[in-house]
Write a protein that holds these residues in place. Structure first.
Motif, PDB file in Angstrom:
ATOM      1  N   PHE A  32       1.055  -1.185   0.534  1.00  0.00           N
ATOM      2  CA  PHE A  32       0.143  -0.502   0.003  1.00  0.00           C
ATOM      3  C   PHE A  32       0.783   1.049  -0.143  1.00  0.00           C
ATOM      4  N   PHE A  33       2.272   1.359   0.852  1.00  0.00           N
ATOM      5  CA  PHE A  33       2.437   2.390   0.564  1.00  0.00           C
ATOM      6  C   PHE A  33       4.522   2.508   0.395  1.00  0.00           C
ATOM      7  N   GLY A  34       4.512   1.691  -0.453  1.00  0.00           N
ATOM      8  CA  GLY A  34       6.026   1.275  -0.969  1.00  0.00           C
ATOM      9  C   GLY A  34       7.153   0.621   0.197  1.00  0.00           C
ATOM     10  N   TRP A  35       8.322   0.753  -0.259  1.00  0.00           N
ATOM     11  CA  TRP A  35       9.069  -0.159   0.938  1.00  0.00           C
ATOM     12  C   TRP A  35       9.540   0.578   2.174  1.00  0.00           C
ATOM     13  N   GLN A  36       9.516   2.240   1.947  1.00  0.00           N
ATOM     14  CA  GLN A  36      10.371   3.598   2.686  1.00  0.00           C
ATOM     15  C   GLN A  36       9.097   3.501   3.864  1.00  0.00           C
ATOM     16  N   SER A  37       8.161   2.964   3.813  1.00  0.00           N
ATOM     17  CA  SER A  37       7.471   2.850   4.672  1.00  0.00           C
ATOM     18  C   SER A  37       7.613   1.715   6.079  1.00  0.00           C
ATOM     19  N   VAL A  38       7.986   0.875   5.659  1.00  0.00           N
ATOM     20  CA  VAL A  38       8.743   0.229   6.519  1.00  0.00           C
ATOM     21  C   VAL A  38       9.680   0.303   7.699  1.00  0.00           C
ATOM     22  N   PHE A  39      10.600   1.582   6.975  1.00  0.00           N
ATOM     23  CA  PHE A  39      11.476   2.347   7.989  1.00  0.00           C
ATOM     24  C   PHE A  39      10.802   3.719   8.532  1.00  0.00           C
ATOM     25  N   LEU A  40      10.215   3.719   7.863  1.00  0.00           N
ATOM     26  CA  LEU A  40       9.338   4.780   8.646  1.00  0.00           C
ATOM     27  C   LEU A  40       8.453   4.640   9.811  1.00  0.00           C
ATOM     28  N   LEU A  41       7.447   3.249   9.949  1.00  0.00           N
ATOM     29  CA  LEU A  41       7.813   2.465  11.084  1.00  0.00           C
ATOM     30  C   LEU A  41       8.489   2.065  11.876  1.00  0.00           C
ATOM     31  N   LEU A  42       9.297   1.620  11.632  1.00  0.00           N
ATOM     32  CA  LEU A  42      10.306   0.912  12.211  1.00  0.00           C
ATOM     33  C   LEU A  42      11.216   2.560  13.632  1.00  0.00           C
ATOM     34  N   SER A  43      11.091   4.005  12.708  1.00  0.00           N
ATOM     35  CA  SER A  43      11.193   5.148  13.463  1.00  0.00           C
ATOM     36  C   SER A  43      10.539   5.349  13.976  1.00  0.00           C
ATOM     37  N   LEU A  44       8.787   5.333  13.938  1.00  0.00           N
ATOM     38  CA  LEU A  44       7.826   5.302  14.890  1.00  0.00           C
ATOM     39  C   LEU A  44       8.416   4.747  16.485  1.00  0.00           C
ATOM     40  N   TYR A  45       7.949   3.299  15.933  1.00  0.00           N
ATOM     41  CA  TYR A  45       8.598   2.022  17.258  1.00  0.00           C
ATOM     42  C   TYR A  45       9.745   2.498  18.305  1.00  0.00           C
ATOM     43  N   ALA A  46      11.061   3.369  17.550  1.00  0.00           N
ATOM     44  CA  ALA A  46      11.899   3.742  18.150  1.00  0.00           C
ATOM     45  C   ALA A  46      11.482   4.873  19.150  1.00  0.00           C
ATOM     46  N   VAL A  47      10.568   6.215  18.932  1.00  0.00           N
ATOM     47  CA  VAL A  47      10.550   6.947  19.209  1.00  0.00           C
ATOM     48  C   VAL A  47       9.273   6.582  20.647  1.00  0.00           C
ATOM     49  N   ILE A  48       8.708   5.505  20.762  1.00  0.00           N
ATOM     50  CA  ILE A  48       7.663   5.275  21.326  1.00  0.00           C
ATOM     51  C   ILE A  48       8.655   4.240  22.348  1.00  0.00           C
ATOM     52  N   MET A  49       9.685   3.631  22.231  1.00  0.00           N
ATOM     53  CA  MET A  49      10.657   3.095  23.067  1.00  0.00           C
ATOM     54  C   MET A  49      11.161   4.507  24.122  1.00  0.00           C
ATOM     55  N   LEU A  50      12.049   5.540  23.145  1.00  0.00           N
ATOM     56  CA  LEU A  50      12.401   6.586  23.875  1.00  0.00           C
ATOM     57  C   LEU A  50      11.533   7.187  24.369  1.00  0.00           C
ATOM     58  N   PHE A  51      10.195   6.926  24.498  1.00  0.00           N
ATOM     59  CA  PHE A  51       9.002   7.800  25.882  1.00  0.00           C
ATOM     60  C   PHE A  51       8.995   6.789  26.913  1.00  0.00           C
ATOM     61  N   ILE A  52       9.321   5.304  26.535  1.00  0.00           N
ATOM     62  CA  ILE A  52       8.776   4.684  27.867  1.00  0.00           C
ATOM     63  C   ILE A  52      10.312   4.850  28.350  1.00  0.00           C
ATOM     64  N   LEU A  53      11.037   4.616  27.772  1.00  0.00           N
ATOM     65  CA  LEU A  53      12.880   4.486  28.811  1.00  0.00           C
ATOM     66  C   LEU A  53      13.236   5.877  29.554  1.00  0.00           C
ATOM     67  N   THR A  54      12.081   7.078  28.796  1.00  0.00           N
ATOM     68  CA  THR A  54      12.974   8.545  29.650  1.00  0.00           C
ATOM     69  C   THR A  54      11.678   8.299  30.922  1.00  0.00           C
ATOM     70  N   LEU A  55      10.376   8.031  31.089  1.00  0.00           N
ATOM     71  CA  LEU A  55       9.609   8.657  31.037  1.00  0.00           C
ATOM     72  C   LEU A  55       9.084   7.481  32.405  1.00  0.00           C
ATOM     73  N   LEU A  56       8.960   6.238  31.992  1.00  0.00           N
ATOM     74  CA  LEU A  56       8.789   4.757  32.929  1.00  0.00           C
ATOM     75  C   LEU A  56       9.770   3.663  33.449  1.00  0.00           C
ATOM     76  N   MET A  57      11.073   3.740  32.578  1.00  0.00           N
ATOM     77  CA  MET A  57      11.609   2.779  33.155  1.00  0.00           C
ATOM     78  C   MET A  57      12.739   2.966  34.244  1.00  0.00           C
ATOM     79  N   PRO A  58      12.520   2.374  34.665  1.00  0.00           N
ATOM     80  CA  PRO A  58      13.803   2.307  36.066  1.00  0.00           C
ATOM     81  C   PRO A  58      14.988   1.746  35.442  1.00  0.00           C
ATOM     82  N   GLU A  59      16.044   2.183  36.430  1.00  0.00           N
ATOM     83  CA  GLU A  59      17.639   1.604  36.091  1.00  0.00           C
ATOM     84  C   GLU A  59      18.112  -0.297  37.368  1.00  0.00           C
ATOM     85  N   SER A  60      18.121  -0.462  36.362  1.00  0.00           N
ATOM     86  CA  SER A  60      18.572  -2.160  36.639  1.00  0.00           C
ATOM     87  C   SER A  60      19.680  -2.302  37.550  1.00  0.00           C
ATOM     88  N   LEU A  61      20.447  -1.536  37.345  1.00  0.00           N
ATOM     89  CA  LEU A  61      21.979  -1.763  37.849  1.00  0.00           C
ATOM     90  C   LEU A  61      22.476  -0.467  39.080  1.00  0.00           C
TER      91      LEU A  61
END
Length: 410
Positions: A158-187
């Motif tokens: 539906f969108f071409g091969w470039q959209s795969v990498f755009l979706l991975l970019s969105l995934y990285a944004v979500i993970m950065l949000f969780i890491l910054t605001l919600l994830m505690p340090e384990s070490l």
């Protein structure tokens, strides 16, 4: 902030670790289309996968030791930030050279997720329970490679091969949000180490002479090489040679990942009852048998989708057991340098797999033969590694000998 021992933290760590399979599996159905769009050959597009694995392997040598000094969380934040920028570079790459550069940088940033996710589990749960937790994490994580090719095929349509990498970019944004605001340090601060080169090299030298670490790592790396041989060659074999559509390829890939998912569930359920080494004996035997069956079918001229997908489902069931148990076995005796141990484990795993994938691309003859033989050899090597190094190793129990901990302390 999440609690370290909460189920939500395990899900987040699984999502962080899933970055590796997402970045490799989602664009597999698009590889033939990418070759056409960028006016290049299959070997160059396959190189984007091997180069990603090579960069992933190299990055792991650094992010683990750095996290042993500064903590897991800040290194993961830096890694995902680089992954985000590199994914955008891949999405807008005008030619294959820019895409190769983007994939390498993607790998360099993305390595932080799997490496430090494993290390965090070792930080939180200790040597014995880590095997069970990693098994259930792998079950959750299996959703990523199960869905990724289907999602990638839909995006391609539906969108071409470039959209795969755009979706991975969105995934990285979500993970950065969780890491910054919600994830505690384990070490905890009292377990942090120096980043002096002599300390890092001393830890790596100790790990490479530790029979259990080397044994469990080679068991895993051999099985992973079989998986990576499939990732490297399957889209060209199943889509171009055997005539499956990208969507049919995605469905077949989902069935294969279901085998991996079942293996991780089996590993988690029977981890305490059967023990690590017995589970690995079952798993490596299954990998050797299924991989050899696929190779034999290809050698005798049976070039049908079922002759590839069927045996690989069983291979991935075995690897679903191998992956968490071998990870836990390699990290178990090294609590004082879990980041370094996870780094070296991942480096050897990815290096061996990348070499295997590059050979599949180099010697691809248009049929399933090269890929099938590579998978068969990988299964046999995993079984050989179990019998020569992994079985009855010096660390199949729960704690490290005192001398080992002293050697890596400060």
């Amino acid at each position: 902030m999440l609690r370290l021992t909460s189920p939500a933290t395990i899900v987040v760590l699984a999502a962080l670790t899933a970055l590796g399979p997402l970045a490799t599996d989602m664009y597999l159905p698009a590889m033939p289309a990418m070759a056409e769009a960028l006016n290049t050959g299959p070997d160059q597009v396959q190189l984007t996968l091997s180069l990603y694995m090579a960069g992933f392997a190299l990055a792991q040598l650094f992010c683990g030791p750095i996290s042993d000094r500064f903590g897991r969380r800040p290194v993961m934040i830096a890694g995902f930030s680089l992954f985000l920028a590199a994914s955008l570079l891949c999405a807008f790459a005008p030619n294959i050279e820019w895409l190769l550069a983007g994939r390498f940088l993607q790998a360099f940033g993305g390595a932080a997720g799997p490496v430090l996710g494993r290390a965090a589990v070792r930080d939180i749960y200790g040597p014995v329970e880590a095997g069970r937790v990693l098994s259930y994490m792998a079950s959750t994580m299996a959703l990523a490679p199960a869905l990724a090719p289907v999602v990638g095929a839909g995006l391609l349509l539906f969108f071409g091969w470039q959209s795969v990498f755009l979706l991975l970019s969105l995934y990285a944004v979500i993970m950065l949000f969780i890491l910054t605001l919600l994830m505690p340090e384990s070490l905890p601060p009292e377990r942090r180490q120096s980043v002096a080169p002599r300390i890092i090299l001393s830890n790596y030298r100790m790990l490479l002479t530790q029979r259990s670490f080397l044994g469990y790592t080679l068991i895993n790396a051999s099985g992973f090489a079989g998986l990576f041989a499939f990732l490297s060659g399957s889209s060209f074999v199943l889509i171009e040679y055997m005539g499956l559509s990208p969507f049919q390829y995605g469905i077949g890939f989902t069935l294969i990942v279901a085998g991996f998912f079942s293996g991780t569930l089996y590993s988690g359920r029977y981890s305490h009852r059967l023990g690590r080494d017995r589970l690995l004996w079952i798993a490596t035997s299954l990998c050797a048998l299924s991989g050899s069956s696929m190779a034999a079918l290809a050698i005798f001229g049976v070039h049908q989708p079922w002759a590839v997908i069927g045996p690989h489902i069983l291979f991935l069931f075995g690897f679903g057991i191998v992956m968490p148990q071998s990870m836990a076995g390699a990290l178990a005796p090294n609590p004082e340098c879990a980041g370094s141990a996870s780094s070296l484990f991942g480096f050897l795993q990815m290096t061996i797999a990348a070499l295997g994938g590059a050979l599949v691309g180099q010697f691809h003859d248009g049929t399933s033969l090269t890929m099938a033989v590579a998978i068969g050899l990988a299964g046999l090597l995993s079984l050989l590694a179990f019998f020569s190094l992994g079985r009855n190793s010096d660390m199949s129990s729960s704690s490290a000998p005192p001398s080992a901990t002293k050697k890596v302390s400060r």
